[in-house]
Enzyme design. Structure first.
Site, mmCIF file in Angstrom:
data_model
loop_
_atom_site.group_PDB
_atom_site.id
_atom_site.type_symbol
_atom_site.label_atom_id
_atom_site.label_comp_id
_atom_site.label_asym_id
_atom_site.label_seq_id
_atom_site.Cartn_x
_atom_site.Cartn_y
_atom_site.Cartn_z
ATOM 1 N N ASP A 120 -39.245 58.860 -2.733
ATOM 2 C CA ASP A 120 -38.783 57.621 -3.411
ATOM 3 C C ASP A 120 -38.039 56.927 -2.359
ATOM 4 O O ASP A 120 -36.960 57.370 -1.828
ATOM 5 C CB ASP A 120 -37.805 58.011 -4.585
ATOM 6 C CG ASP A 120 -37.313 56.543 -5.143
ATOM 7 O OD1 ASP A 120 -37.492 55.632 -4.582
ATOM 8 O OD2 ASP A 120 -36.666 56.872 -6.202
ATOM 9 N N ILE A 121 -38.700 55.759 -1.707
ATOM 10 C CA ILE A 121 -37.950 55.310 -0.621
ATOM 11 C C ILE A 121 -36.614 54.725 -1.012
ATOM 12 O O ILE A 121 -35.905 54.253 -0.093
ATOM 13 C CB ILE A 121 -39.004 54.397 0.185
ATOM 14 C CG1 ILE A 121 -39.148 52.967 -0.821
ATOM 15 C CG2 ILE A 121 -40.188 54.991 0.422
ATOM 16 C CD1 ILE A 121 -39.621 51.804 0.045
ATOM 17 N N PHE A 152 -42.111 40.954 -8.107
ATOM 18 C CA PHE A 152 -41.945 40.259 -9.414
ATOM 19 C C PHE A 152 -43.011 39.314 -9.825
ATOM 20 O O PHE A 152 -43.545 38.918 -8.693
ATOM 21 C CB PHE A 152 -40.609 39.546 -9.807
ATOM 22 C CG PHE A 152 -39.430 40.288 -9.696
ATOM 23 C CD1 PHE A 152 -38.737 40.788 -10.855
ATOM 24 C CD2 PHE A 152 -38.676 40.961 -8.330
ATOM 25 C CE1 PHE A 152 -37.643 41.454 -10.993
ATOM 26 C CE2 PHE A 152 -37.565 41.636 -8.444
ATOM 27 C CZ PHE A 152 -37.064 41.832 -9.729
ATOM 28 N N LYS A 153 -43.575 39.618 -11.093
ATOM 29 C CA LYS A 153 -44.791 39.007 -11.404
ATOM 30 C C LYS A 153 -44.735 37.360 -11.712
ATOM 31 O O LYS A 153 -43.524 37.103 -12.365
ATOM 32 C CB LYS A 153 -45.485 39.453 -12.514
ATOM 33 C CG LYS A 153 -45.977 40.932 -11.901
ATOM 34 C CD LYS A 153 -47.155 41.288 -13.069
ATOM 35 C CE LYS A 153 -47.872 42.492 -12.803
ATOM 36 N NZ LYS A 153 -47.787 42.865 -11.526
ATOM 37 N N ALA A 270 -38.433 35.632 -2.563
ATOM 38 C CA ALA A 270 -37.837 36.976 -2.028
ATOM 39 C C ALA A 270 -38.831 37.782 -1.680
ATOM 40 O O ALA A 270 -38.550 38.406 -0.825
ATOM 41 C CB ALA A 270 -37.116 37.589 -3.460
ATOM 42 N N TYR A 271 -39.904 37.848 -2.388
ATOM 43 C CA TYR A 271 -41.105 38.695 -1.753
ATOM 44 C C TYR A 271 -41.281 38.287 -0.184
ATOM 45 O O TYR A 271 -41.461 38.910 0.770
ATOM 46 C CB TYR A 271 -42.320 38.700 -2.661
ATOM 47 C CG TYR A 271 -43.258 39.514 -2.214
ATOM 48 C CD1 TYR A 271 -43.401 40.798 -2.536
ATOM 49 C CD2 TYR A 271 -44.599 38.998 -1.376
ATOM 50 C CE1 TYR A 271 -44.632 41.589 -2.159
ATOM 51 C CE2 TYR A 271 -45.471 39.549 -0.966
ATOM 52 C CZ TYR A 271 -45.537 40.966 -1.213
ATOM 53 O OH TYR A 271 -46.603 41.894 -0.953
ATOM 54 N N GLY A 272 -41.674 36.852 -0.100
ATOM 55 C CA GLY A 272 -41.663 36.383 1.117
ATOM 56 C C GLY A 272 -40.725 37.018 2.208
ATOM 57 O O GLY A 272 -41.157 37.111 3.239
ATOM 58 N N LYS A 275 -40.791 40.514 3.290
ATOM 59 C CA LYS A 275 -41.941 40.480 4.286
ATOM 60 C C LYS A 275 -41.839 40.027 5.472
ATOM 61 O O LYS A 275 -42.437 40.492 6.638
ATOM 62 C CB LYS A 275 -43.524 40.265 3.550
ATOM 63 C CG LYS A 275 -43.839 40.987 2.307
ATOM 64 C CD LYS A 275 -43.920 42.759 2.626
ATOM 65 C CE LYS A 275 -44.551 43.241 1.439
ATOM 66 N NZ LYS A 275 -44.706 44.865 1.682
ATOM 67 N N ARG A 309 -57.237 43.212 -5.475
ATOM 68 C CA ARG A 309 -56.873 43.665 -6.747
ATOM 69 C C ARG A 309 -56.109 44.970 -7.352
ATOM 70 O O ARG A 309 -56.561 46.104 -7.010
ATOM 71 C CB ARG A 309 -58.229 44.024 -7.382
ATOM 72 C CG ARG A 309 -59.165 42.543 -7.566
ATOM 73 C CD ARG A 309 -60.407 42.919 -8.330
ATOM 74 N NE ARG A 309 -61.268 43.650 -7.819
ATOM 75 C CZ ARG A 309 -62.041 43.451 -6.973
ATOM 76 N NH1 ARG A 309 -62.214 42.310 -6.189
ATOM 77 N NH2 ARG A 309 -63.012 44.449 -6.469
#
Ligand code: NDP
Length: 354
Positions: A120-121, A152-153, A270-272, A275, A309
């Site tokens: 678990d990182i 998050f979706k 946040a995701y961007g 990365k 996918r």
């Protein structure tokens, strides 16, 4: 008178010499094949029997590949491809042992043999336990693929939000309404800070000739262009340090928590940002490796698997998980002696501008 005694003494001496020679011969042959690494390991454990030593020697020369977050999605496909192509042990790791074992069994039903280790990182203890395991059993790791990640979706921060609306419309329904401040903290915790923890503890045990692949995203490259010119300049600079980068990532989270990230020159993703940070970290680490271990031939890169996918990206994505694994596996299997790519952001096996 003395001759019989002298003869008996000579005979005894002859048999003793024979015994000593026979006893020492196997160990002489064995020592000759030892590498410097195993020799020092053996001196640290003098109580080992020769049989133990032989099995350790075998493990130390066995190559090993480790993939984080590989119980499903792109990570599982990377393990599948490595099982088929890699000459060594392949470790599927997962934070949840049950989900990890299920994945091992699904590969086994395809006739593929992967090994398992819990990892678990987000748990430093789990990272250090795994690093110690690979150091003890294999003398380090030959291939490390940092794949584990979260998103998050839906909503503005969805992985799909930078794609044309026609492509992301259907997957954006049911958007996660978690506050942006929370999304920023939680996403960066796994995708940037925990992946950095992995690298902190695993980079020192990456063996000469090793390959390190960090799964970043095209979203990170696009996010870079949405940062303020000052931030962009720092992310792209050759002299940015790990400490400075960590400070910038923390600043983004802190300002997001105060609702001030836009004023601070950060975009609304946040995701961007996680990365962008991971790709920049990869470039910093690659420069460090070149400087500090110039003769070890280690290649470290960040990459984008494409739009794939998976549970993270949804069913509309054009690539299958096995197709998403192609670029990460290409980087993991760069042939011995290759000198590039190193410290690059790679997509579809091509180095991309940063
Ligand atoms: P999935 O959600 O399908 O898989 C993510 C994997 O990461 C799961 O195995 C998950 O485990 C694991 N994971 C999450 N948190 C941790 C943790 N703390 N420790 C260990 N494992 C963890 O996503 P994808 O396969 O799509 O994504 C894989 C990588 O590719 C990610 O880094 C993602 O950002 C990146 N990526 C994906 C794209 C896509 O289009 N799919 C595009 C660009 C990049 P669990 O099952 O326990 O949750």
């Amino acid at each position: 008178m003395c001759f019989p005694i002298f003869h008996a003494w000579l005979t005894l001496l002859f048999f003793r010499l024979c015994a000593v020679t026979l006893r020492s011969r196997p160990s002489l042959v064995y020592c000759a094949s030892r590498t410097a690494r195993t020799a020092s390991l053996l001196s640290a454990a003098p109580q080992l029997t020769q049989r133990d030593e032989t099995s350790l020697e075998k493990n130390m020369s066995t190559k090993v590949a480790v993939v984080t977050g590989s119980n499903k999605g792109i990570g599982l496909s990377i393990v599948r491809a490595l099982c088929k192509q890699y000459q060594g042990d392949v470790y599927l790791t997962a934070r949840d042992t049950g989900r990890g074992q299920e994945a091992i069994e699904s590969l086994s039903s395809e006739g593929l043999k992967a090994m398992f280790h819990q990892l678990d990182i987000n748990d430093l203890n789990s990272i250090t336990t795994a690093a110690a395991f690979f150091k003890d059993k294999y003398g380090g790791v030959d291939v490390l693929i940092n794949n584990a990640g979260i998103a998050f979706k839906g909503g503005d921060d969805d992985i799909m939000s930078t794609l044309p609306p026609s492509l992301c419309l259907s997957v954006s329904s049911g958007a996660d309404t978690t506050a942006f401040a929370v999304q920023a903290e939680v996403t960066l915790k796994t995708n940037f800070f925990a992946t950095r923890d992995m690298l902190t503890h695993f980079l020192p045990i990456v063996k000469a000739g090793g390959r390190v692949v960090n799964i970043s995203s095209f979203v990170g490259a696009r996010t870079l262009n949405q940062c303020s010119p000052d931030h962009q300049q720092r992310f792209r600079s050759e002299d940015i340090t790990e400490e400075e980068l960590v400070g910038m990532m923390q600043q983004f989270v802190d300002e997001a928590k105060r609702g001030e990230h836009k004023k601070g020159g950060w975009p609304d993703t946040a995701y961007g940002m996680s990365k962008t940070g991971l790709t920049t970290l990869s470039m910093i680490h690659a420069r460090q490796l070149s400087k500090e271990r110039p003769n070890d031939g280690i290649l470290l890169n960040a990459c984008c698997p494409g739009w794939v996918r998976t549970d993270m990206a949804g069913p509309k994505a054009p690539k299958s998980p096995d197709e998403g694994a192609i670029t990460p596996v290409y980087l993991a299997l760069l042939p011995p002696g290759a000198t590039e790519p190193h410290g690059k952001f790679v997509s579809d096996k091509e180095v991309q501008p940063w």
